[in-house]
Design an enzyme around this catalytic site. Structure first.
Site, PDB file in Angstrom:
ATOM      1  N   THR A  23       0.954  -1.057   0.022  1.00 40.94           N
ATOM      2  CA  THR A  23      -0.169   0.148  -0.132  1.00 40.94           C
ATOM      3  C   THR A  23       0.853   1.338   0.169  1.00 40.94           C
ATOM      4  O   THR A  23       0.429   2.369   0.388  1.00 40.94           O
ATOM      5  CB  THR A  23      -1.036  -0.118   1.233  1.00 40.94           C
ATOM      6  N   HIS A  24       2.210   1.093  -0.464  1.00 43.16           N
ATOM      7  CA  HIS A  24       3.106   2.337  -0.626  1.00 43.16           C
ATOM      8  C   HIS A  24       2.928   3.161  -1.805  1.00 43.16           C
ATOM      9  O   HIS A  24       3.819   2.726  -2.756  1.00 43.16           O
ATOM     10  CB  HIS A  24       4.314   1.673  -0.343  1.00 43.16           C
ATOM     11  N   VAL A  25       1.626   3.672  -1.793  1.00 48.58           N
ATOM     12  CA  VAL A  25       1.577   4.450  -2.942  1.00 48.58           C
ATOM     13  C   VAL A  25       1.776   6.048  -2.633  1.00 48.58           C
ATOM     14  O   VAL A  25       1.437   6.425  -1.531  1.00 48.58           O
ATOM     15  CB  VAL A  25       0.213   4.588  -3.596  1.00 48.58           C
TER      16      VAL A  25
END
Lengths: 592, 248
Positions: free
Chosen positions: A518-520
């Site tokens: 979820t490292h956007v």
């Protein structure tokens, strides 16, 4: 007309890690602070007790703790020539919702970025020459150095009680830690977590291949810890339900365990939950924020005025709210102008599963935590000479047994049928003797001119506002990087004694249905030039100086580490600038 | 959930429009609140899960249920030690899922326009899983009747059933109006999910799947075992509702 609430000194949009950090810092300054959170209040005893939290179907498969796409989603396409379509169900990343934000259901990896990551373009250009970088790659320096951020890294690590082994203490390289990390001023507050069998095998194999393995720094604690605010965390019990789940055990560092019980007792702090900010309001000049408008669960609109606005939602929502509020010039990839939506990135992830002889190996895969693991950092950032390889970037890699939840963890060796008696037998034979690295290869994702965010021309949300459009693809540089790293990783898994490997390279096109962390990041990045950054080095909006934007939104590109420790450190850095500089003389902290 | 309760329906609908959090597994109502001074306490805020009811199909017709049970037993055949998909309750699991929020696509983005896209853009179908299953199971029986002399899928000998599935998997067995290959992929995924999910959802009956692989279930503390390397964990599984052994 919205109903107007009494004015506050500070309004905070989003009550996750960065919102809670900033609220605590600014209430210490005596300011009257309100935090407005889109989702519900969530805490261990009410929302994820150990009587029913261990539910893979509900939390992992059906996304219980996350935002509902019906409430808000994005559209997606790989290339500018395509029509973007809505993300109808989450896949590639999982937008959080509710108090604690992503800090509720993260794995709690606590990585610092490398010193060279903060001056990336300068560093790579000096070492390899400008022509070594792809022409459309838009990486840039952050406008801040590792040394400036170090005290804030330290502060967040001690808030969380981080379990780990220092590798570089004030310049002295220590045995057993990460020798590539930047110098740290103190050791970790608690020792590393215990390591299951497969981790010790990985460490041994990596060492024999000449690498320097070390335990992954963890926000799931190896022992009881009382943080500087007096809040207590318990030792992790290795239940194997971290990522996607809330911790029932007060063992995982989160806003709920490290900040909120302290913050909530302050008389000058208030929170509102289930209230979605739909707009940051500006005065007539367009250069000053007057507060926010939010909607509650009955559909009622409210206006909260404030002198200072802190935008601390999840990275993508920060960008979206800037676009919807008309703050900052929207990015145009054709003209190459504007800043809001520019330099959007993700993470380049892959893995190698190893199948072992079940008569000799039993890994008890269900014993896990989100951030135990043995890792190596030889192939991260610019820790190795990229000259011969024709790409830039890299990542850490390791064996991280996050849990053996059986819907996702019943793997079978390559070539096994997907159903039927042979499949059933293979599942039975392999479950306990398979190495399934939770992290595997955790690679960087650099920024490009045509990878960006803007507003969709067709699809709208429940308020009729345009959805934000994601245009993103995997570029040759990242694909090459991933191939190189994944092959190195496969060598280690093989050296552990695996009989069969399932090597899963990351390949294009970028796929919105496959989970890739979820490292956007990015979309309103920090920097030194208002033409290429939306925020200055203190995370202050260039255009609206009484607005600060926190979170991974500010990353100009994404290094090969998990982002949260840097996100927290940057929040402390911005808070220090507000307390030390801005409040004395409200206005631009850096001249444009 | 039935919409015949007007009060519930009105509240739910309003929250659907304006609400900011919904629990797919419970009917907990969510309201905006102001919090100050102390941590809030809402009893059962997390909505503990309900156990799937035993008894008749909730979504499937009788015919569909038979087809589903036959599919479940092909995907997970019974053997001497472990029951197959049917007796493990996998068809019941799929039925209860399709009758619930998953079948209705509750919480997903279902606004038009619906347009076909690339694979990397994800599913864009206007139909939800419930409607998709209904149409695909009917098409499967029609296809089997046409090929095997008026016999629906459930009535075929095991060898023929397996052949149908192998051909579906390859894309050689066509279902009219349906992408048979992707439907089969979905069925395999759903049946296996039911096999490994907590028994509270209707599959994995008596934790047969967890016993088969050696998964201890919904336990919460392995502190004593994390450093005991290469030793088999000795305790049997427990589910969310407990373990049969506890009552002996």
């Amino acid at each position: 007309m919205p109903r107007r609430l009494p004015k506050k000194d500070v309004v905070i949009i989003g009550f996750g890690w960065t919102g809670a950090i900033m609220a605590n810092e600014l209430t210490d300054e005596g300011l009257d602070v309100i935090a407005i959170e889109r989702g519900p209040w969530r805490d261990a005893p009410t929302d994820f007790p150990p009587t029913y939290m261990q539910d893979e179907l509900r939390y992992r498969v059906r996304h219980e703790l996350f935002l509902r796409p019906d409430q808000l989603t994005f559209t997606f396409r790989n290339m500018m020539s395509q029509t973007a379509l809505p993300i109808r169900s989450w896949g590639a990343f999982m937008p959080p919702n509710g108090v604690g934000g992503g800090g509720t259901h993260w794995n709690a990896e606590m990585w610092r970025f490398l010193p060279s990551d903060f001056v990336l373009r300068t560093h790579l250009t000096e070492r390899y020459g400008a022509s070594f970088l792809p022409a459309d790659m838009t990486i840039q320096d952050w406008g801040i150095t590792y040394d400036e951020l170090e005290p804030h890294y330290d502060r967040f690590e001690y808030l969380c009680g981080t379990s780990g082994q220092a590798g570089n203490l004030k310049g002295k390289i220590l045995e057993g830690g990460n020798p590539f990390e930047g110098p740290r001023s103190r050791p970790y507050p608690t020792p590393p977590q215990a390591q299951p069998f497969s981790h010790t095998l990985f460490g041994k194999a990596a060492q024999e291949l000449g690498y320097k393995p070390f335990p992954q720094p963890s926000g799931n604690l190896s022992q009881a810890y009382t943080n500087p605010l007096g809040l207590r965390l318990g030792p992790c019990t290795y239940c194997g339900f971290c990522e996607w789940f809330g911790c029932s055990n007060y063992s995982k560092a989160s806003p709920q365990t490290t900040l909120i019980p302290y913050l909530i007792r302050k008389a000058n702090f208030t929170a509102r939950d289930n209230s979605e900010v739909i707009r940051i309001n500006l005065d007539r000049s367009g250069t000053r924020a007057t507060g926010v408008t939010f909607v509650d669960t009955s559909g009622e609109e409210w206006e909260q005025q404030a002198d200072l606005v802190i935008l601390s939602a999840f990275a993508l929502f920060n960008v979206q709210l800037l676009l919807h509020s008309g703050i900052g010039k929207p990015y145009d990839p054709v003209a190459n102008t504007g800043v809001v939506g520019r330099n959007y990135t993700h993470q380049t992830i892959s893995t190698v599963n190893g199948f072992f002889d079940n008569r000799k190996f039993n890994f008890n895969p269900f014993i896990g935590s989100g951030s135990i693991g043995m890792c190596i950092d030889e192939f991260n950032g610019d820790n190795f000479d990229h000259g011969p390889h024709g790409f830039v970037g890299g990542g850490y890699m390791g064996q991280v047994q996050t849990g053996g939840r059986p819907i996702e963890s019943t793997l079978v060796p390559p070539g096994t049928p997907k159903w039927g008696a042979d499949w059933k037998k293979a599942v039975k034979d392999n479950y306990l003797s398979t190495v399934k690295p939770g992290t595997g290869v955790h690679g960087s994702f650099y920024s490009y001119r045509d990878v960006y965010l803007d507003l969709d021309p067709t699809y709208t949300d429940r308020f009729g506002r345009p959805l934000m459009r994601i245009t993103m693809d995997l570029k040759e540089n990242e694909i090459k990087q991933n191939k190189f790293l994944t092959d190195k990783f496969a060598e280690i898994i093989k050296a552990m004694g695996a009989e069969k490997l399932a090597v899963q390279y990351r390949k294009g096109p970028y796929d919105i249905t496959t989970y890739q962390t979820t490292h956007v990041n990015g979309g309103a990045v920090m920097g030194t030039d208002p033409n290429t950054s939306a925020l200055n080095r203190y995370l202050q909006s260039w255009d609206v100086p009484n607005l600060f934007v926190l979170g991974a939104t500010a990353f100009p590109q994404n290094p090969g580490y998990n982002p949260t420790l840097t996100v927290g450190a940057l929040a402390y850095w911005a808070a220090a600038a507000i307390r030390g500089k801005y409040l004395k003389n409200p206005g631009r902290l850096v001249d444009a | 959930m039935k919409s015949s309760n007007p009060t519930w329906f009105v509240i739910r609908r309003r929250e659907f429009l304006a609400g900011t959090a919904m629990f797919l597994f419970g009917a907990t109502r969510v309201r905006a609140a102001t919090i100050a001074g102390q941590l809030p306490w809402t009893p059962n805020a997390g909505a503990p899960p309900s156990r799937a009811k035993l008894g008749p199909w909730e979504f499937f017709t009788g015919e569909e249920g038979r087809a589903m049970e036959a599919l479940a037993d092909c995907i997970i055949p019974p053997d001497a030690e472990t029951p197959g998909g049917k007796d493990a309750g996998c068809a019941v699991f799929v039925d209860r899922q399709l009758a619930g929020p998953y079948g209705r696509r509750e919480g997903l983005y279902v606004r038009p326009p619906f347009q076909a896209g690339t694979k990397s853009q994800g599913p864009q179908s206007e139909k939800g899983p419930a409607q998709h299953y209904r149409e695909a199971l009917a098409a499967l029986d029609r296809g089997c009747k046409a090929k095997y002399g008026e016999r629906p899928f459930a009535d075929l000998p095991v060898a023929d059933k397996d052949e149908v599935l192998r051909e579906l998997e390859k894309g050689d067995f066509k279902l009219d109006g349906i992408d048979g290959q992707s439907f089969f992929e979905q069925v395999v995924k759903d049946v296996q999910m039911g096999f490994f999910a907590d028994p509270i959802y209707g599959g994995n009956r008596d934790m047969v799947a967890w016993k088969m692989i050696g998964y201890p279930g919904a336990r919460y503390n392995y502190l004593d075992w994390v450093s005991r390397h290469n030793e088999r964990f000795p305790l049997p599984p427990v589910g969310i509702t407990g373990s049969a052994q506890w009552t002996r």
